[in-house]
Write a protein that holds these residues in place. Structure first.
Motif, PDB file in Angstrom:
ATOM      1  N   MET A   1       0.858  -1.262   0.044  1.00 41.37           N
ATOM      2  CA  MET A   1      -0.004  -0.001  -0.094  1.00 41.37           C
ATOM      3  C   MET A   1       0.745   1.269   0.115  1.00 41.37           C
ATOM      4  O   MET A   1       0.702   2.166  -0.868  1.00 41.37           O
ATOM      5  N   LYS A   2       1.584   1.272   0.822  1.00 37.09           N
ATOM      6  CA  LYS A   2       2.450   2.608   1.060  1.00 37.09           C
ATOM      7  C   LYS A   2       3.398   2.981  -0.264  1.00 37.09           C
ATOM      8  O   LYS A   2       3.507   4.058  -0.632  1.00 37.09           O
ATOM      9  N   GLU A   3       3.881   1.805  -0.721  1.00 33.83           N
ATOM     10  CA  GLU A   3       4.891   1.882  -1.913  1.00 33.83           C
ATOM     11  C   GLU A   3       4.072   2.379  -3.178  1.00 33.83           C
ATOM     12  O   GLU A   3       4.383   3.469  -4.022  1.00 33.83           O
ATOM     13  N   ALA A   4       2.638   2.126  -3.193  1.00 30.90           N
ATOM     14  CA  ALA A   4       1.610   2.194  -4.362  1.00 30.90           C
ATOM     15  C   ALA A   4       1.159   3.795  -4.099  1.00 30.90           C
ATOM     16  O   ALA A   4       0.710   4.295  -5.050  1.00 30.90           O
ATOM     17  N   PHE A   5       0.715   3.985  -2.829  1.00 28.58           N
ATOM     18  CA  PHE A   5      -0.033   5.254  -2.657  1.00 28.58           C
ATOM     19  C   PHE A   5       0.821   6.013  -1.577  1.00 28.58           C
ATOM     20  O   PHE A   5      -0.257   6.365  -0.450  1.00 28.58           O
ATOM     21  N   PRO A   6       1.885   6.527  -1.692  1.00 26.82           N
ATOM     22  CA  PRO A   6       2.399   7.149  -0.557  1.00 26.82           C
ATOM     23  C   PRO A   6       1.745   8.565  -0.137  1.00 26.82           C
ATOM     24  O   PRO A   6       1.688   8.979   0.768  1.00 26.82           O
ATOM     25  N   GLU A   7       1.003   9.077  -1.194  1.00 23.46           N
ATOM     26  CA  GLU A   7       0.035  10.464  -1.025  1.00 23.46           C
ATOM     27  C   GLU A   7      -0.826  10.299  -0.017  1.00 23.46           C
ATOM     28  O   GLU A   7      -1.235  11.266   0.744  1.00 23.46           O
ATOM     29  N   LEU A   8      -1.251   8.932   0.419  1.00 28.96           N
ATOM     30  CA  LEU A   8      -2.384   8.704   1.618  1.00 28.96           C
ATOM     31  C   LEU A   8      -1.569   9.119   2.686  1.00 28.96           C
ATOM     32  O   LEU A   8      -1.949   9.859   3.672  1.00 28.96           O
ATOM     33  N   TRP A   9      -0.427   9.036   3.151  1.00 26.20           N
ATOM     34  CA  TRP A   9       0.484   9.319   4.224  1.00 26.20           C
ATOM     35  C   TRP A   9       0.846  10.762   4.039  1.00 26.20           C
ATOM     36  O   TRP A   9       0.712  11.390   5.078  1.00 26.20           O
ATOM     37  N   GLU A  10       1.334  11.098   2.830  1.00 24.10           N
ATOM     38  CA  GLU A  10       2.105  12.407   2.828  1.00 24.10           C
ATOM     39  C   GLU A  10       0.692  13.627   2.875  1.00 24.10           C
ATOM     40  O   GLU A  10       1.025  14.389   3.686  1.00 24.10           O
TER      41      GLU A  10
END
Length: 286
Positions: free
Chosen positions: A255-264
């Motif tokens: 998830m984090k590799e694919a959608f880092p923007e969710l965390w950013e």
């Protein structure tokens, strides 16, 4: 100064996604766990032991029911079998080897660090969902669970075994020897991949804008239904993207590799909220 902070706040106060919907089985843990195959075996045993269906019919019947109704249970109800939902779930899920599921600290950290509301959306019953999450160590990682009981709050009406058997629709014969004008009966069970079920789940979750919701599921049919109602879809369990899937992940751990923007986006919002709070308080004091 107050105007400056308010402008910055408005720009980032709403991230791209308001909610993340997660399927449970074979999404939060891999298909290789063997839980799915055990579940399928239990369904077959239930059909033989509880409903009196001949064992030689189970394979073809299960395939047709699953293909046409989303779940075998929904299909059984559609063609005329009546049974207690709790008894079905207790038989099918209560016998599962949950010990095959182990705590997943990596996924737990990912989920807890996600600054977005997270909701489980499963066709399974509440007890099964709670047990799976407990075994995975994820029971406190979600803000809600939409499950079988959420979508199907009323039990089926009861009938005698004789009435039940007399009213069964021959779905195998329907497809092997089609008759003009004869349609498949509808199921009273609401479940994925039904669009009605998906839309009902969104209402329950308080989701007003499907396009601001990301939906993770291992089922191609569920993903395609999700896309039809406007969800941003992520197929889990394969890296091959299919029609209806906006993204495809080999594993939920990606998830984090694919959608880092969710965390950013969450980090940016938090920073601006902190700054805005200081600015507004300073203005009020002045």
């Amino acid at each position: 100064m107050k105007m400056e902070y308010e402008d910055r706040f408005r720009q980032v106060q709403r991230p791209k996604y308001d909610c993340l919907l997660f399927d449970l089985d074979d999404t939060l843990y891999p298909l290789s766990s063997g839980i799915a195959s055990e579940c399928l075996k239990n369904i077959g045993d239930y059909m033989v032991e509880r409903l009196g269906i001949e064992e030689r019919q189970i394979s073809d019947l299960c395939n047709l029911l699953y293909k046409n109704y989303g779940t075998t249970m929904a299909g059984l109800r559609a063609i005329g079998y009546e049974f207690d939902y709790n008894d079905y779930h207790s038989f099918v899920h209560g016998r599962l080897p949950y010990g095959k599921l182990k705590p997943d600290p990596v996924l737990r950290h990912l989920l807890l660090s996600l600054p977005v509301r997270k909701v489980i959306f499963t066709n399974a019953d509440e007890e099964h969902a709670a047990e799976v999450l407990r075994k995975l160590g994820l029971e406190d990682c979600f803000q809600g669970i939409i499950c079988f009981e959420t979508l199907n709050p009323l039990p089926p009406s009861s009938s005698s075994d004789q009435e039940r058997k007399a009213e069964v629709f021959d779905i195998v014969g329907h497809f092997s020897h089609p008759t003009d004008g004869v349609e498949l009966p509808r199921t009273p069970v609401l479940c994925k991949p039904s669009v009605d079920a998906m839309e009902h789940a969104l209402r329950v979750a308080g989701i007003d804008d499907p396009q601001r919701t990301m939906f993770f599921d291992d089922s191609v049919r569920n993903i395609q239904s999700g896309k039809r109602i406007g969800l941003h879809t992520v197929l889990v369990g394969t890296s091959r993207r299919i029609k209806g899937a906006d993204h495809a992940l080999e594993s939920i751990h990606n998830m984090k590799e694919a959608f880092p923007e969710l965390w950013e986006e969450g980090e940016k919002s938090e920073l601006v909220l902190r700054s805005g709070k200081i600015g507004l308080e300073t203005s009020a004091i002045a």
